[in-house]
Design an enzyme around this catalytic site. Sequence first.
Site: not given
Ligand code: WQD
Length: 332
Positions: A124, A148, A152
């Site tokens: 990841s 997590y 990885k």
């Molecule tokens: C994306 C953007 C949030 C939800 C995560 C894991 C990573 C990988 C992919 C496994 C960010 C914003 C999110 C919400 C929001 N998983 N957001 N409101 O955090 O980039 O990555 O998933 O490998 O390890 O960390 O993805 O979709 O959670 O967030 O504003 O209700 O959307 O702040 O900017 P992220 P995400």
Amino acid sequence: MQVLVTGGMGYIGSHTVVELLENNYEVIIIDNLVNSKIDVLDKIEKITGKRPDFYPYDLCDKELLKKVFMQHKIEAVIHFAGLKAVGESVQKPLLYYHNNLISTLNLLEVMKEIDCKKLVFSSSATVYGSPKELPIKEDFPLSTTNPYGSTKLFIEYMLKDLYQSDPTWSIAILRYFNPIGAHPSYLLGENPNGIPNNLMPYIVKVASKELDHLNIFGSDYPTKDGTGVRDYIHVVDLAKGHIKALEKVLSTNKVDCYNLGTGIGYSVLEMVELFKKVNQVDVPYQIVERRAGDIAECYADPTYAQKELGFTAEKNLEDMVRDSYQYFLHNQ
Ligand code: WQD
């Protein structure tokens, strides 16, 4: 050729199984169904006309794992199986270290025993921590901010040490950015149980009125519009990237890492506005405080994967927001 896919009933795993079957690989799946549903097997068969062998086993049970290898002539493994909720990993670190590391150690020890040394590993972009510059290249410094992500990173270290000890291994480490979207048949897609952590499934639940509104975590980041920027990649593109990585490990003997992203960063607000426009649906939202552990901006330099794997993502953000919502509409 027989390929074992661990976690092959999951979101990315099932899309990869479809691509493998459509490329005439024989697929064996091991998945303990802790984060997936058994009907995915029927969906895979409906899409491809082929039904993989499926074992509802836990990789932490080494004897059962060994049984599968004795019953098949497995020549390569794509290893997806693992717990992957960042927030949960902070609450339950021992669960994550035990599950993700012991399952991987079992897999590697059995593979070594039966001399199957071709592996594609699902890593990841989270292993890059908070990058100092962008776009992110594979040789950037690695650091993690949650258990997590640490599992990885530790597995990446295990794989690199394993190769140093025995260069007859061939290993591709794939660092995914943000996978979203669904299979064009709308038979496969992402439908996490409960309240989603990730942005896209949350938006879908707001659009479908299951949830009242989206909370946008922070609008004061140093980004184009103050909201978080990420590199979203269509899950079908990601699956195709695994076929390219499998071809690479089948034809070389090395360990190497590859970013699987589009190289384009989109903000949360850009995602929301495009989702509304493409799907002609409302997505009410509120700006709230930042989410602990989030970084401002993250997107890939995809040139090494292009050069080494011949992989380039083809689908754009419109495809991704459309397919995510259509998958929901087709599976209500
Ligand atoms: C994306 C953007 C949030 C939800 C995560 C894991 C990573 C990988 C992919 C496994 C960010 C914003 C999110 C919400 C929001 N998983 N957001 N409101 O955090 O980039 O990555 O998933 O490998 O390890 O960390 O993805 O979709 O959670 O967030 O504003 O209700 O959307 O702040 O900017 P992220 P995400």
